[in-house]
Design a protein around this motif. Structure first.
Motif, PDB file in Angstrom:
ATOM      1  N   LEU A  17      47.716  42.196  41.573  1.00  0.00           N
ATOM      2  CA  LEU A  17      46.264  42.325  41.638  1.00  0.00           C
ATOM      3  C   LEU A  17      45.646  40.993  41.203  1.00  0.00           C
ATOM      4  CD1 LEU A  17      43.962  44.326  42.244  1.00  0.00           C
ATOM      5  CD2 LEU A  17      43.968  44.933  39.811  1.00  0.00           C
ATOM      6  N   PHE A  18      44.984  40.334  42.155  1.00  0.00           N
ATOM      7  CA  PHE A  18      44.418  39.010  41.909  1.00  0.00           C
ATOM      8  C   PHE A  18      42.936  39.084  41.583  1.00  0.00           C
ATOM      9  CE2 PHE A  18      47.928  38.227  44.857  1.00  0.00           C
ATOM     10  CZ  PHE A  18      48.532  37.099  44.328  1.00  0.00           C
ATOM     11  N   ASP A  19      42.516  38.285  40.633  1.00  0.00           N
ATOM     12  CA  ASP A  19      41.104  37.953  40.479  1.00  0.00           C
ATOM     13  C   ASP A  19      40.742  37.032  41.655  1.00  0.00           C
ATOM     14  OD1 ASP A  19      38.574  37.296  39.195  1.00  0.00           O
ATOM     15  OD2 ASP A  19      39.532  35.383  38.704  1.00  0.00           O
ATOM     16  N   LYS A  20      39.471  36.834  41.939  1.00  0.00           N
ATOM     17  CA  LYS A  20      39.092  35.965  43.069  1.00  0.00           C
ATOM     18  C   LYS A  20      38.660  34.567  42.612  1.00  0.00           C
ATOM     19  CE  LYS A  20      35.153  36.811  45.347  1.00  0.00           C
ATOM     20  NZ  LYS A  20      34.277  35.609  45.139  1.00  0.00           N
ATOM     21  N   ASP A  21      37.544  34.499  41.891  1.00  0.00           N
ATOM     22  CA  ASP A  21      36.991  33.182  41.566  1.00  0.00           C
ATOM     23  C   ASP A  21      37.767  32.504  40.456  1.00  0.00           C
ATOM     24  OD1 ASP A  21      34.850  33.279  43.428  1.00  0.00           O
ATOM     25  OD2 ASP A  21      34.018  34.859  42.174  1.00  0.00           O
ATOM     26  N   TYR A 129      55.499  42.924  48.760  1.00  0.00           N
ATOM     27  CA  TYR A 129      54.558  43.208  47.681  1.00  0.00           C
ATOM     28  C   TYR A 129      53.291  43.890  48.175  1.00  0.00           C
ATOM     29  CZ  TYR A 129      57.522  40.605  44.592  1.00  0.00           C
ATOM     30  OH  TYR A 129      58.601  40.214  43.860  1.00  0.00           O
ATOM     31  N   LYS A 130      52.766  44.820  47.367  1.00  0.00           N
ATOM     32  CA  LYS A 130      51.444  45.398  47.586  1.00  0.00           C
ATOM     33  C   LYS A 130      50.449  44.436  46.947  1.00  0.00           C
ATOM     34  CE  LYS A 130      52.864  49.394  49.277  1.00  0.00           C
ATOM     35  NZ  LYS A 130      52.642  49.708  50.697  1.00  0.00           N
ATOM     36  N   LEU A 131      49.334  44.175  47.655  1.00  0.00           N
ATOM     37  CA  LEU A 131      48.428  43.118  47.221  1.00  0.00           C
ATOM     38  C   LEU A 131      46.983  43.613  47.124  1.00  0.00           C
ATOM     39  CD1 LEU A 131      49.908  40.416  49.621  1.00  0.00           C
ATOM     40  CD2 LEU A 131      50.415  40.682  47.169  1.00  0.00           C
ATOM     41  N   GLY A 132      46.296  43.212  46.061  1.00  0.00           N
ATOM     42  CA  GLY A 132      44.903  43.613  45.901  1.00  0.00           C
ATOM     43  C   GLY A 132      44.074  42.539  45.234  1.00  0.00           C
ATOM     44  N   ILE A 133      42.752  42.712  45.321  1.00  0.00           N
ATOM     45  CA  ILE A 133      41.822  41.813  44.634  1.00  0.00           C
ATOM     46  C   ILE A 133      40.914  42.646  43.736  1.00  0.00           C
ATOM     47  CG2 ILE A 133      39.946  40.133  44.880  1.00  0.00           C
ATOM     48  CD1 ILE A 133      41.095  39.256  47.470  1.00  0.00           C
ATOM     49  N   SER A 141      31.203  40.293  49.249  1.00  0.00           N
ATOM     50  CA  SER A 141      31.602  38.884  49.105  1.00  0.00           C
ATOM     51  C   SER A 141      33.118  38.742  49.145  1.00  0.00           C
ATOM     52  CB  SER A 141      31.113  38.312  47.777  1.00  0.00           C
ATOM     53  OG  SER A 141      29.729  38.220  47.756  1.00  0.00           O
ATOM     54  N   ILE A 142      33.805  39.661  48.471  1.00  0.00           N
ATOM     55  CA  ILE A 142      35.273  39.590  48.422  1.00  0.00           C
ATOM     56  C   ILE A 142      35.844  39.752  49.827  1.00  0.00           C
ATOM     57  CG2 ILE A 142      37.365  40.544  47.389  1.00  0.00           C
ATOM     58  CD1 ILE A 142      35.497  41.868  45.271  1.00  0.00           C
ATOM     59  N   ARG A 143      35.342  40.750  50.548  1.00  0.00           N
ATOM     60  CA  ARG A 143      35.836  40.982  51.921  1.00  0.00           C
ATOM     61  C   ARG A 143      35.493  39.800  52.819  1.00  0.00           C
ATOM     62  NH1 ARG A 143      38.259  45.702  52.458  1.00  0.00           N
ATOM     63  NH2 ARG A 143      37.770  47.344  50.940  1.00  0.00           N
ATOM     64  N   LEU A 155      45.754  42.792  52.598  1.00  0.00           N
ATOM     65  CA  LEU A 155      45.273  43.413  51.363  1.00  0.00           C
ATOM     66  C   LEU A 155      45.397  44.935  51.416  1.00  0.00           C
ATOM     67  CD1 LEU A 155      41.999  41.397  50.642  1.00  0.00           C
ATOM     68  CD2 LEU A 155      44.227  41.172  49.502  1.00  0.00           C
ATOM     69  N   ASP A 156      45.929  45.501  50.329  1.00  0.00           N
ATOM     70  CA  ASP A 156      46.021  46.960  50.219  1.00  0.00           C
ATOM     71  C   ASP A 156      44.839  47.534  49.451  1.00  0.00           C
ATOM     72  OD1 ASP A 156      48.885  47.457  51.246  1.00  0.00           O
ATOM     73  OD2 ASP A 156      49.113  45.801  49.828  1.00  0.00           O
ATOM     74  N   PHE A 157      44.068  46.675  48.788  1.00  0.00           N
ATOM     75  CA  PHE A 157      43.023  47.163  47.889  1.00  0.00           C
ATOM     76  C   PHE A 157      42.028  46.049  47.589  1.00  0.00           C
ATOM     77  CE2 PHE A 157      41.527  47.830  43.466  1.00  0.00           C
ATOM     78  CZ  PHE A 157      41.023  49.124  43.558  1.00  0.00           C
ATOM     79  N   VAL A 158      40.743  46.421  47.555  1.00  0.00           N
ATOM     80  CA  VAL A 158      39.695  45.472  47.151  1.00  0.00           C
ATOM     81  C   VAL A 158      38.734  46.178  46.206  1.00  0.00           C
ATOM     82  CG1 VAL A 158      37.694  44.139  47.940  1.00  0.00           C
ATOM     83  CG2 VAL A 158      39.792  44.115  49.284  1.00  0.00           C
TER      84      VAL A 158
END
Ligand SMILES: [Mg+2]
Length: 246
Positions: A17-21, A129-133, A141-143, A155-158
Motif C-alpha cells: 500500500l503506497f502513499d502518493k505524494d 503483488y496486490k497493489l494499492g494507494i 486526484s489519485i485516479r 491497482l487493486d485499491f485506491v
C-alpha cells in the motif's frame, strides 16, 4: 538499505500500500508551485499574508523547503484549509476546501514521478503483488495520477481522504485495502514519506513499514517508526520476495 528491525520479515509480504505524494510523486518538483498557489488563493492575493500562511503550514516561502510532518507535508485538504484559516486566511472553510481540492486535482496533470511508474507497477504486478494507494489527497486526484502515468490497471485499491476509510494515521485505509484483496494486515507493506504513513501501518498491524526519502521526511525524521528506509520506492524490489506467496 537501512535495516531497522531484523525481527520483521519481508518474506510474508504479498501486498503493498503506497502513499502518493512524496512516495510515487516527487514532493519538491511537484508540490512547490502548488503550495505557493494554494497560499495565494487562501490569502486572496495578499502576497505578504500568503508568505505568512506558507510559514504557518510548514513551508519556507524563500527556500521552498517543507518541514517533515507539517500540515503541507502531511495534511489532507480539510486539515490544510483549517490550518490556513487558523493562520489568518479570510476565506470561508467550505469554500477554501473546495477550491484547494480543485487545485490539487488540476495539479495531478503537472506532477513529476520518482521513477517510471508504469514499468515499476507492472514489474510488481508480474511478481504477484496486490497493489494499492492510500493518500491524503482526494480520490479523483489519485485516479488522475494513476491514469496519467499508465498504472491504473495494476491497482487493486485506491483510497483518498474522501473515500470513506478515515484519514491517516487511523488504520482504516490499510484495513479497507485488506478487505478489498482478502489478505490480513500482516501480509501488507505500507510505504510512505511521512510518519503518519508509518503510524497508519503500525495502527493497522501492517507486516512492514517502509519509508522513502523522495518526500518531505529525512532519514532522521523517519528512523524511529520504519522497518526500512530507502532512497526511493525502487528499493522495495530488492527487499521483497521474487514471487508473492498468495
Ligand atoms: Mg506523502
Amino acid at each position: 538499505m537501512d535495516l531497522r528491525s531484523p525481527a520483521r520479515s519481508a518474506a510474508d509480504i504479498a501486498a503493498i500500500l503506497f502513499d502518493k505524494d512524496g512516495t510515487l510523486i516527487g514532493y519538491d518538483a511537484s508540490w512547490g508551485p502548488v503550495n505557493r498557489e494554494l497560499a495565494a488563493i487562501a490569502a486572496k492575493g495578499d502576497l505578504e499574508l500568503a508568505d505568512r500562511l506558507l510559514h504557518a503550514c510548514g513551508m519556507d516561502p524563500v527556500t521552498g523547503h517543507v518541514k517533515p510532518d507539517s500540515l503541507l507535508a502531511a495534511g489532507n485538504t480539510v486539515q490544510i484549509a483549517e490550518g490556513l484559516l487558523a493562520a489568518g486566511s479570510p476565506c470561508d472553510l467550505a469554500d477554501l476546501t473546495r477550491r484547494l481540492d480543485q487545485l490539487f486535482t488540476e495539479a495531478a496533470g503537472k506532477s513529476v514521478a520518482v521513477t517510471d511508474l508504469k514499468a515499476f507497477f507492472a514489474r510488481l504486478k508480474g511478481r504477484g503483488y496486490k497493489l494499492g494507494i492510500a493518500s491524503s489527497d482526494n480520490e479523483a486526484s489519485i485516479r488522475g495520477i494513476a491514469k496519467r502515468f499508465g498504472f491504473e490497471e495494476d491497482l487493486d485499491f485506491v483510497a483518498g481522504y474522501d473515500s470513506g476509510h478515515g484519514t491517516k494515521p487511523q488504520p482504516g485505509m490499510v484495513l479497507g485495502f485488506c478487505a478489498a484483496i482478502g489478505l490480513p494486515p500482516h501480509r501488507v507493506a505500507v510505504v510512505g514519506d511521512n510518519n503518519h504513513d508509518l503510524h497508519m501501518g503500525a495502527n493497522a498491524g501492517a507486516g512492514l513499514r517502509v519509508a522513502v526519502l523522495t518526500g518531505t521526511g529525512s532519514r532522521q525524521s523517519l528512523a524511529t517508526d520504519s522497518d526500512y528506509c530507502f532512497d526511493d520506492i525502487t528499493g522495495l524490489e530488492g527487499l521483497l520476495p521474487l514471487k508473492a506467496r498468495l
